[in-house]
Design a protein around this motif. Structure first.
Motif, PDB file in Angstrom:
ATOM      1  N   GLN A  89       0.854  -1.178   0.000  1.00 41.39           N
ATOM      2  CA  GLN A  89       0.000   0.000   0.000  1.00 41.39           C
ATOM      3  C   GLN A  89       0.899   1.239   0.000  1.00 41.39           C
ATOM      4  O   GLN A  89       1.864   1.303   0.748  1.00 41.39           O
ATOM      5  CB  GLN A  89      -0.899   0.004   1.252  1.00 41.39           C
ATOM      6  CG  GLN A  89      -1.948   1.097   1.231  1.00 41.39           C
ATOM      7  CD  GLN A  89      -2.911   0.939   2.403  1.00 41.39           C
ATOM      8  OE1 GLN A  89      -2.951  -0.119   3.026  1.00 41.39           O
ATOM      9  NE2 GLN A  89      -3.672   1.971   2.671  1.00 41.39           N
ATOM     10  N   PRO A  90       0.603   2.209  -0.868  1.00 42.30           N
ATOM     11  CA  PRO A  90       1.482   3.381  -0.941  1.00 42.30           C
ATOM     12  C   PRO A  90       1.433   4.207   0.330  1.00 42.30           C
ATOM     13  O   PRO A  90       0.383   4.356   0.951  1.00 42.30           O
ATOM     14  CB  PRO A  90       0.918   4.166  -2.136  1.00 42.30           C
ATOM     15  CG  PRO A  90      -0.524   3.737  -2.232  1.00 42.30           C
ATOM     16  CD  PRO A  90      -0.535   2.296  -1.799  1.00 42.30           C
ATOM     17  N   CYS A  91       2.598   4.735   0.739  1.00 41.19           N
ATOM     18  CA  CYS A  91       2.658   5.617   1.893  1.00 41.19           C
ATOM     19  C   CYS A  91       2.050   6.956   1.496  1.00 41.19           C
ATOM     20  O   CYS A  91       2.430   7.543   0.490  1.00 41.19           O
ATOM     21  CB  CYS A  91       4.106   5.792   2.340  1.00 41.19           C
ATOM     22  SG  CYS A  91       4.271   6.830   3.797  1.00 41.19           S
ATOM     23  N   ARG A  92       1.105   7.451   2.279  1.00 40.44           N
ATOM     24  CA  ARG A  92       0.346   8.635   1.878  1.00 40.44           C
ATOM     25  C   ARG A  92       0.805   9.904   2.602  1.00 40.44           C
ATOM     26  O   ARG A  92       0.316  10.976   2.308  1.00 40.44           O
ATOM     27  CB  ARG A  92      -1.147   8.380   2.118  1.00 40.44           C
ATOM     28  CG  ARG A  92      -1.647   7.139   1.398  1.00 40.44           C
ATOM     29  CD  ARG A  92      -3.133   6.961   1.523  1.00 40.44           C
ATOM     30  NE  ARG A  92      -3.854   7.999   0.792  1.00 40.44           N
ATOM     31  CZ  ARG A  92      -5.193   8.083   0.765  1.00 40.44           C
ATOM     32  NH1 ARG A  92      -5.916   7.201   1.433  1.00 40.44           N
ATOM     33  NH2 ARG A  92      -5.775   9.047   0.089  1.00 40.44           N
ATOM     34  N   ILE A  93       1.722   9.776   3.565  1.00 38.93           N
ATOM     35  CA  ILE A  93       2.261  10.946   4.247  1.00 38.93           C
ATOM     36  C   ILE A  93       3.781  10.862   4.212  1.00 38.93           C
ATOM     37  O   ILE A  93       4.357   9.832   4.564  1.00 38.93           O
ATOM     38  CB  ILE A  93       1.780  11.024   5.705  1.00 38.93           C
ATOM     39  CG1 ILE A  93       0.269  11.192   5.760  1.00 38.93           C
ATOM     40  CG2 ILE A  93       2.448  12.196   6.421  1.00 38.93           C
ATOM     41  CD1 ILE A  93      -0.271  11.305   7.174  1.00 38.93           C
ATOM     42  N   SER A  94       4.406  11.929   3.777  1.00 37.65           N
ATOM     43  CA  SER A  94       5.867  11.963   3.764  1.00 37.65           C
ATOM     44  C   SER A  94       6.337  13.202   4.512  1.00 37.65           C
ATOM     45  O   SER A  94       5.638  14.219   4.579  1.00 37.65           O
ATOM     46  CB  SER A  94       6.412  11.966   2.331  1.00 37.65           C
ATOM     47  OG  SER A  94       5.958  13.113   1.631  1.00 37.65           O
ATOM     48  N   MET A  95       7.523  13.101   5.095  1.00 34.86           N
ATOM     49  CA  MET A  95       8.105  14.206   5.861  1.00 34.86           C
ATOM     50  C   MET A  95       9.548  14.389   5.443  1.00 34.86           C
ATOM     51  O   MET A  95      10.262  13.414   5.210  1.00 34.86           O
ATOM     52  CB  MET A  95       8.033  13.918   7.364  1.00 34.86           C
ATOM     53  CG  MET A  95       6.633  13.865   7.929  1.00 34.86           C
ATOM     54  SD  MET A  95       6.643  13.564   9.724  1.00 34.86           S
ATOM     55  CE  MET A  95       7.006  11.811   9.758  1.00 34.86           C
ATOM     56  N   GLU A  96       9.971  15.636   5.372  1.00 29.67           N
ATOM     57  CA  GLU A  96      11.355  15.913   4.986  1.00 29.67           C
ATOM     58  C   GLU A  96      11.792  17.234   5.605  1.00 29.67           C
ATOM     59  O   GLU A  96      11.093  18.245   5.495  1.00 29.67           O
ATOM     60  CB  GLU A  96      11.479  15.981   3.469  1.00 29.67           C
ATOM     61  CG  GLU A  96      12.909  16.163   2.983  1.00 29.67           C
ATOM     62  CD  GLU A  96      13.007  16.127   1.469  1.00 29.67           C
ATOM     63  OE1 GLU A  96      14.146  16.099   0.974  1.00 29.67           O
ATOM     64  OE2 GLU A  96      11.954  16.142   0.808  1.00 29.67           O
ATOM     65  N   GLY A  97      12.931  17.227   6.262  1.00 29.45           N
ATOM     66  CA  GLY A  97      13.427  18.461   6.851  1.00 29.45           C
ATOM     67  C   GLY A  97      14.581  18.211   7.796  1.00 29.45           C
ATOM     68  O   GLY A  97      14.891  17.068   8.140  1.00 29.45           O
ATOM     69  N   PRO A  98      15.237  19.276   8.223  1.00 27.69           N
ATOM     70  CA  PRO A  98      16.384  19.156   9.125  1.00 27.69           C
ATOM     71  C   PRO A  98      15.956  18.886  10.557  1.00 27.69           C
ATOM     72  O   PRO A  98      14.765  18.937  10.901  1.00 27.69           O
ATOM     73  CB  PRO A  98      17.068  20.524   8.999  1.00 27.69           C
ATOM     74  CG  PRO A  98      15.940  21.450   8.684  1.00 27.69           C
ATOM     75  CD  PRO A  98      14.990  20.665   7.826  1.00 27.69           C
TER      76      PRO A  98
END
Length: 360
Positions: free
Chosen positions: A235-244
């Protein structure tokens, strides 16, 4: 019949040198003898830094008599197997012949172990040659006990806070049951739970600061609970996070946790995550330059969901995002109800980050 103490040649030489040592350094030795700070002198020219002088405070701290310590190598006081790295650092301070301070664990004659900061200073003769090392010990055991007491009190406070939030939740729910719709009760319960999660994170960090990523993961975990399936390709991941790596002060963490909860609730009820389609949420943050200095810019961006229309009335979530959030975070908040997906941008002051990136 009194016990005869067999003294090593080193001890005898050390005891014989004490009077000359007192005479040569005169007032300095008198001051060292009378101060409450534990002080030791060692012979810089002999291997092992044998002890040539200890004051009464060292005797009180270690439990050893003066006769038992004179002539002994300095590592005689080291706790066996307790802190080899600390001893290596101490040895390095001796070798540098410069003022330095190190922490290590030492043993008491009664068998106990205590931690102390050791400040090492070289003592030079008239020619500038290092002839002794002057060592002062700062017993850190009392500080450790005080730290343990404060940690205990903070743990108790965190526990009571969680209990209080649970009690408030129970009282409110019991009060509303039968007088409000189930959706209203469930919404209130989830908000209190989000607040409780933020309190739990802050309690873990001793209420100093908490990583932004931890706040995001705690609030969004119910939505990403199928993350293992997503990573396995089912199942595709529907929430992504990116940052320092950014740490939030307690007030900012609590306020942002509530705001993130409201955005996540809106996304699952009306936004990108409300259908079984390809809707996704991407949360990204980083540092930007502003007229007020460097600030963090966090953006919550939804796409792939149903068309977005601005709300006809402002509920708690809208009021929190539009007005309360900016004031509480000492920043700026912009909510764009774009047709392709809601975009919420928050600019706020935070601690300096260290660059890392990861997907939920």
């Amino acid at each position: 019949m009194p016990r005869v103490v067999q003294k090593s040649p080193g001890q005898k030489r050390a005891e014989a040198a004490v009077e000359g040592f007192r005479r040569d350094l005169g007032p300095f030795v008198v001051a060292a003898e009378t101060t409450r700070m534990p002080m030791i002198f060692t012979d810089a020219k002999a291997p092992g830094h044998p002890i040539v002088f200890v004051n009464d405070s060292v005797i009180a701290l270690t439990g050893y008599s003066r006769e038992e310590m004179l002539g002994q190598r300095l590592d005689f006081l080291a706790a066996r197997g307790g802190d080899p790295r600390g001893l290596i650092q101490v040895e390095g301070a001796f070798a540098d012949n410069a003022e330095d301070d190190r922490e290590a664990h030492y043993r008491h004659k009664g068998g106990g172990v205590f931690r102390a900061a050791m400040v090492i200073s070289p003592v030079r003769d008239k020619t500038g040659e290092v002839v002794q090392h002057f060592i002062s010990l700062v017993d850190l055991s009392k500080h450790e006990r005080e730290e343990e007491r404060l940690r205990f009190l903070l743990d108790e406070l965190n526990h009571r806070t969680q209990n209080t939030l649970a009690t408030v939740q129970s009282v409110v729910l019991q009060t509303l049951r039968g007088h409000a719709e189930k959706d209203v009760i469930d919404t209130l319960e989830r908000r209190v739970l989000a607040l409780s999660k933020a309190h739990g994170l802050l309690g873990r960090e001793n209420w100093e600061a908490v990583p932004l990523r931890d706040v995001l993961e705690a609030i969004l975990r119910p939505i990403t609970s199928n993350g293992d399936q997503a990573r396995n390709g089912h199942q595709p991941c529907r929430i992504s996070m990116e940052g320092p790596d950014v740490r939030l002060a307690p007030k900012a963490a609590l306020t942002l946790a509530l705001a993130l909860h409201e955005m996540a609730t809106n996304a699952t009820s009306h936004g990108a995550l409300s259908t079984d389609g390809d809707g996704q949420v991407h949360v990204a943050w980083g540092m930007v330059a502003t007229p007020d200095g460097e600030r963090m810019r966090l953006q919550w961006r939804e796409h792939g969901g149903p068309p977005v229309t601005p709300p006809t009335r402002k509920g708690f979530g809208s009021r929190l995002l539009d007005s309360g959030l900016a004031q509480e975070l000492r920043g700026a908040v912009n909510v764009d109800y774009a047709a392709g997906g809601l975009v919420c941008t928050i600019v706020m002051p935070v601690s300096k980050p260290q660059a890392v990136a990861r997907h939920a």
